[in-house]
Design a protein around this motif. Structure first.
Motif, PDB file in Angstrom:
ATOM      1  N   MET A 267       0.808  -1.220   0.000  1.00  0.00           N
ATOM      2  CA  MET A 267       0.000   0.000   0.000  1.00  0.00           C
ATOM      3  C   MET A 267       0.840   1.269   0.000  1.00  0.00           C
ATOM      4  SD  MET A 267      -2.877  -1.458  -0.110  1.00  0.00           S
ATOM      5  CE  MET A 267      -3.966  -0.052   0.047  1.00  0.00           C
ATOM      6  N   GLY A 268       2.091   1.160   0.421  1.00  0.00           N
ATOM      7  CA  GLY A 268       2.951   2.337   0.466  1.00  0.00           C
ATOM      8  C   GLY A 268       4.369   1.960   0.832  1.00  0.00           C
ATOM      9  N   ARG A 269       5.272   2.896   0.601  1.00  0.00           N
ATOM     10  CA  ARG A 269       6.690   2.691   0.892  1.00  0.00           C
ATOM     11  C   ARG A 269       7.327   4.030   1.201  1.00  0.00           C
ATOM     12  NH1 ARG A 269       8.751  -0.074  -4.139  1.00  0.00           N
ATOM     13  NH2 ARG A 269       6.663  -0.858  -4.256  1.00  0.00           N
ATOM     14  N   PHE A 270       8.347   3.993   2.057  1.00  0.00           N
ATOM     15  CA  PHE A 270       9.002   5.225   2.480  1.00  0.00           C
ATOM     16  C   PHE A 270      10.387   4.882   3.013  1.00  0.00           C
ATOM     17  CE2 PHE A 270       9.977   8.084   6.093  1.00  0.00           C
ATOM     18  CZ  PHE A 270      10.018   9.290   5.429  1.00  0.00           C
ATOM     19  N   ILE A 271      11.378   5.707   2.697  1.00  0.00           N
ATOM     20  CA  ILE A 271      12.715   5.532   3.259  1.00  0.00           C
ATOM     21  C   ILE A 271      13.259   6.894   3.643  1.00  0.00           C
ATOM     22  CG2 ILE A 271      13.936   5.618   1.040  1.00  0.00           C
ATOM     23  CD1 ILE A 271      15.746   3.303   2.240  1.00  0.00           C
ATOM     24  N   CYS A 272      13.970   6.942   4.761  1.00  0.00           N
ATOM     25  CA  CYS A 272      14.555   8.217   5.188  1.00  0.00           C
ATOM     26  C   CYS A 272      15.931   7.972   5.799  1.00  0.00           C
ATOM     27  CB  CYS A 272      13.650   8.935   6.181  1.00  0.00           C
ATOM     28  SG  CYS A 272      13.472   8.132   7.768  1.00  0.00           S
ATOM     29  N   GLN A 273      16.705   9.036   5.848  1.00  0.00           N
ATOM     30  CA  GLN A 273      18.033   8.943   6.422  1.00  0.00           C
ATOM     31  C   GLN A 273      17.936   8.941   7.939  1.00  0.00           C
ATOM     32  OE1 GLN A 273      20.695  12.076   5.260  1.00  0.00           O
ATOM     33  NE2 GLN A 273      22.479  10.782   5.570  1.00  0.00           N
ATOM     34  N   GLY A 274      18.738   8.104   8.553  1.00  0.00           N
ATOM     35  CA  GLY A 274      18.755   8.024  10.006  1.00  0.00           C
ATOM     36  C   GLY A 274      20.170   8.070  10.527  1.00  0.00           C
ATOM     37  N   LYS A 275      20.301   7.739  11.776  1.00  0.00           N
ATOM     38  CA  LYS A 275      21.612   7.711  12.423  1.00  0.00           C
ATOM     39  C   LYS A 275      22.408   6.518  11.909  1.00  0.00           C
ATOM     40  CE  LYS A 275      19.494   9.374  16.637  1.00  0.00           C
ATOM     41  NZ  LYS A 275      19.144   8.994  18.011  1.00  0.00           N
ATOM     42  N   ILE A 276      23.712   6.657  11.977  1.00  0.00           N
ATOM     43  CA  ILE A 276      24.605   5.561  11.609  1.00  0.00           C
ATOM     44  C   ILE A 276      25.085   4.919  12.902  1.00  0.00           C
ATOM     45  CG2 ILE A 276      26.759   4.930  10.456  1.00  0.00           C
ATOM     46  CD1 ILE A 276      26.341   7.406   8.654  1.00  0.00           C
ATOM     47  N   ASP A 277      25.099   3.596  12.940  1.00  0.00           N
ATOM     48  CA  ASP A 277      25.549   2.863  14.108  1.00  0.00           C
ATOM     49  C   ASP A 277      26.957   3.325  14.485  1.00  0.00           C
ATOM     50  OD1 ASP A 277      26.159   1.031  16.078  1.00  0.00           O
ATOM     51  OD2 ASP A 277      26.034  -0.725  14.774  1.00  0.00           O
ATOM     52  N   PRO A 278      27.171   3.785  15.720  1.00  0.00           N
ATOM     53  CA  PRO A 278      28.506   4.239  16.147  1.00  0.00           C
ATOM     54  C   PRO A 278      29.590   3.189  15.951  1.00  0.00           C
ATOM     55  CG  PRO A 278      26.851   4.832  17.787  1.00  0.00           C
ATOM     56  CD  PRO A 278      26.172   3.959  16.765  1.00  0.00           C
ATOM     57  N   LYS A 279      29.266   1.907  16.082  1.00  0.00           N
ATOM     58  CA  LYS A 279      30.246   0.838  15.867  1.00  0.00           C
ATOM     59  C   LYS A 279      30.733   0.828  14.421  1.00  0.00           C
ATOM     60  CE  LYS A 279      28.139  -2.122  19.341  1.00  0.00           C
ATOM     61  NZ  LYS A 279      27.314  -3.309  19.537  1.00  0.00           N
ATOM     62  N   LEU A 280      29.824   1.096  13.498  1.00  0.00           N
ATOM     63  CA  LEU A 280      30.192   1.149  12.085  1.00  0.00           C
ATOM     64  C   LEU A 280      31.093   2.351  11.814  1.00  0.00           C
ATOM     65  CD1 LEU A 280      29.941   0.084   9.207  1.00  0.00           C
ATOM     66  CD2 LEU A 280      27.836   1.369   8.977  1.00  0.00           C
ATOM     67  N   LEU A 281      30.785   3.493  12.425  1.00  0.00           N
ATOM     68  CA  LEU A 281      31.620   4.679  12.257  1.00  0.00           C
ATOM     69  C   LEU A 281      33.039   4.413  12.777  1.00  0.00           C
ATOM     70  CD1 LEU A 281      29.158   7.539  13.255  1.00  0.00           C
ATOM     71  CD2 LEU A 281      29.982   6.972  10.967  1.00  0.00           C
ATOM     72  N   GLU A 282      33.168   3.737  13.913  1.00  0.00           N
ATOM     73  CA  GLU A 282      34.463   3.397  14.470  1.00  0.00           C
ATOM     74  C   GLU A 282      35.239   2.486  13.520  1.00  0.00           C
ATOM     75  OE1 GLU A 282      36.704   4.113  16.995  1.00  0.00           O
ATOM     76  OE2 GLU A 282      35.298   5.784  17.142  1.00  0.00           O
TER      77      GLU A 282
END
Length: 126
Positions: free
Chosen positions: A106-121
Motif C-alpha cells: 500500500m505504500g513505501r518510504f525511506i529516510c536517512q537516520g543515524k549511523i551505528d557508532p560501531k560502524l563509524l568506528e
C-alpha cells in the motif's frame, strides 16, 4: 481501519519513525518491536519498518517480512545514506521483495537516520 506498526531499530531512528506513523494512524493502531513477533491477524493494515543492513532489511525484520501473508502492507526503512540514492531505493525494494505475493503493498518510504557508532568506528580504522 485497524492498523499495526511493527519495527526493527538499531539506533532508535526506525522506532521514532514507527511511533510517528502510529500516532498518525491512532487511535486504532498498535505498535510492536519486531522481536515481539506480534500476531497480525485482524489488522487492516500492517506497517513494517526496518533499518538497512548490507543493502536490505536487517535479519529480524527480514524474517518478519517473509512471514506476512494475505495482508495490506506498507513498508518503511531508515539508513545512513542519502534517501534519494540508488542504494536507498534498492535497499527499500529488497525489503519489499521479501513479502509474499499474496500481500498488497500500500505504500513505501525511506529516510536517512543515524549511523551505528560501531560502524563509524570501524570506518575510521580503515
Amino acid at each position: 481501519m485497524k492498523s499495526i506498526v511493527v519495527y526493527s531499530s538499531l539506533t532508535g531512528n526506525t522506532k521514532m519513525v514507527g511511533e510517528a506513523i502510529a500516532e498518525v494512524l491512532a487511535p486504532n493502531c498498535d505498535i510492536y518491536k519486531v522481536e515481539d513477533n506480534p500476531d497480525i491477524t485482524g489488522y487492516d493494515l500492517v506497517v513494517v519498518g526496518f533499518w538497512v543492513d548490507k543493502g536490505t532489511a536487517d535479519a529480524k525484520a527480514s524474517k518478519f517480512l517473509k512471514s506476512i501473508r494475505n495482508s495490506k502492507v506498507a513498508v518503511y526503512a531508515t539508513l545512513g545514506a542519502e534517501p534519494d540514492s540508488e542504494h536507498a531505493k534498492t535497499s527499500l525494494q529488497n525489503g519489499i521483495d521479501m513479502l509474499d505475493s499474496s500481500n498488497e503493498v500500500m505504500g513505501r518510504f525511506i529516510c536517512q537516520g543515524k549511523i551505528d557508532p560501531k560502524l563509524l568506528e570501524a570506518m575510521k580504522k580503515m
